[in-house]
Structure formats: structure tokens, C-alpha cells
Write a protein that holds these residues in place. Structure first.
Motif, PDB file in Angstrom:
ATOM      1  N   ILE A   1      28.866 -25.762  -4.208  1.00  0.00           N
ATOM      2  CA  ILE A   1      27.680 -26.400  -4.795  1.00  0.00           C
ATOM      3  C   ILE A   1      27.753 -27.913  -4.603  1.00  0.00           C
ATOM      4  CG2 ILE A   1      26.377 -26.805  -6.920  1.00  0.00           C
ATOM      5  CD1 ILE A   1      26.160 -23.934  -5.794  1.00  0.00           C
ATOM      6  N   LYS A   2      28.912 -28.493  -4.861  1.00  0.00           N
ATOM      7  CA  LYS A   2      29.052 -29.938  -4.662  1.00  0.00           C
ATOM      8  C   LYS A   2      28.705 -30.318  -3.226  1.00  0.00           C
ATOM      9  CE  LYS A   2      32.456 -30.718  -8.284  1.00  0.00           C
ATOM     10  NZ  LYS A   2      33.823 -31.137  -8.596  1.00  0.00           N
ATOM     11  N   HIS A   3      29.015 -29.435  -2.295  1.00  0.00           N
ATOM     12  CA  HIS A   3      28.741 -29.660  -0.870  1.00  0.00           C
ATOM     13  C   HIS A   3      27.237 -29.761  -0.586  1.00  0.00           C
ATOM     14  CE1 HIS A   3      29.552 -29.437   3.438  1.00  0.00           C
ATOM     15  NE2 HIS A   3      28.744 -28.402   3.545  1.00  0.00           N
ATOM     16  N   ILE A   4      26.418 -29.021  -1.362  1.00  0.00           N
ATOM     17  CA  ILE A   4      24.966 -29.002  -1.090  1.00  0.00           C
ATOM     18  C   ILE A   4      24.135 -29.655  -2.189  1.00  0.00           C
ATOM     19  CG2 ILE A   4      25.147 -26.961   0.393  1.00  0.00           C
ATOM     20  CD1 ILE A   4      23.898 -25.315  -1.929  1.00  0.00           C
ATOM     21  N   ASP A   5      24.783 -30.246  -3.199  1.00  0.00           N
ATOM     22  CA  ASP A   5      24.063 -30.843  -4.330  1.00  0.00           C
ATOM     23  C   ASP A   5      22.917 -31.755  -3.908  1.00  0.00           C
ATOM     24  OD1 ASP A   5      24.778 -29.919  -6.849  1.00  0.00           O
ATOM     25  OD2 ASP A   5      26.528 -31.217  -6.984  1.00  0.00           O
TER      26      ASP A   5
END
Length: 184
Positions: free
Chosen positions: A52-56
Motif C-alpha cells: 500500500i505504501k508503494h501505491i499510496d
């Protein structure tokens, strides 16, 4: 990072109804209140997951790009906050404010909604048409932490754009891959 694929809800499944607290507004929100006139994206996400942090940033952009299009976007976290306190409702609200979410970020404490959607991982992404029938479930795009592919949202965006244009949505859909939902 445990790699967990999405379960791939059968296409045509009607979106399970829900009534969950929005961590941003502190109000109960139902699917019927939040659904879009032309379609609804339901995404299971959380705060701590590296996927998720990768696509936030791209999720924030997705919300901005489709604002006013008739597509509603709804984020839900169902993780066990006892084991993963970073995913608590207070921290969800802070993340939503800090990143500028223009969509609700709901908390599924009982995990019943995640189970009803057959959510398995974060992110687990679904697109429902105007009648709330599932027309897409799968990955955001081919990018993953560490694979050096750009985050574009191509797979989900193509499905949304086709829905808005009245074009067919390919049923060749790749499962999302991410961290497993943190079940109690």
C-alpha cells in the motif's frame, strides 16, 4: 513480506452491503450512501503494508482523477489493530488527512465486510458497475515494491475508463498481490 494473491470474487457478484465508521468524518457510512452513479471502487487497504505504501500516492491521484466522474472510491481497512496498532482508526484518519484522501477510509473492526468481499490481501481492489455488479477485481498494475516497474494504476484505470465509456471490460484480470489481511 508475505505475498498473498486476491481471491478474485466472481465477476457479476453484487457488492455486499455494509455500514462502517468513516475514520475521517467519524460518521457511519453505508455502501448505498457512498456508491457512485456510474460505478464504485471498493479497495481494501491499510496503513502499514509495504504494498500500500508503494501505491499510496497513486491512490490519492486516482481519487482526484475520477472525482466528479460518477465513480465513487471507498477505502476499507479490516486489519486486526491489536496485532497491528499502526492500522488503528486514529492512525487511519491521520494518514488520510496527511496524504489528502478525497475518499472515505472506513474501518471494518469485525472483519465481516472483508470476509463478505472475499478480501485476502492489501491492496484488494474491486470495481462495481452502476448496478453494483462486479466488473473488475484484481491488481492496480504490475508494479510491486522493489520490481522497478512504474506505479500507473493501469489495470484498474483501464477498467474504470471502459466502464465510463460503455466499453467491455476484459475478463482477463490479474489477481492483486500484497500482504494478507491481518485476521483476528
Amino acid at each position: 513480506m508475505a505475498l498473498t494473491p486476491s481471491n478474485m470474487m466472481p465477476l457479476g457478484t453484487i457488492a455486499p452491503d455494509f455500514n462502517l465508521p468513516d475514520t475521517i468524518s467519524q460518521e457511519q457510512k453505508s455502501l448505498q450512501q457512498l456508491r457512485g452513479e456510474k460505478g464504485t471502487v471498493v479497495m481494501f487497504i491499510c496503513n502499514h503494508c509495504p504494498f500500500i505504501k508503494h501505491i499510496d500516492t497513486a491512490l490519492v491521484q486516482l481519487g482526484q482523477d475520477y472525482q466528479g466522474s460518477g465513480i465513487s472510491i471507498i477505502a476499507i481497512s479490516a486489519n486486526d489493530v491489536t496485532a497491528f496498532p499502526e492500522d488503528s482508526p486514529e492512525k487511519m484518519a491521520r494518514k488520510a488527512r496527511d496524504l489528502g484522501y478525497n475518499f472515505p477510509y472506513l474501518y471494518d473492526e469485525s472483519q465481516a465486510v472483508a470476509k463478505a468481499y472475499q478480501a485476502a490481501c492489501t491492496p484488494d481492489l474491486y470495481l462495481f458497475d452502476a448496478g453494483l455488479a462486479c466488473v473488475y477485481r484484481g491488481q492496480f498494475d504490475d508494479s510491486r515494491p522493489g520490481n522497478d516497474k512504474p506505479v500507473t494504476g493501469k489495470d484498474l484505470r483501464t477498467a474504470i475508463d471502459n466502464l465510463l465509456a460503455g466499453e467491455p471490460i476484459s475478463d482477463e484480470q490479474k489477481p492483486s498481490i500484497g500482504c494478507n489481511v491481518k485476521w483476528k
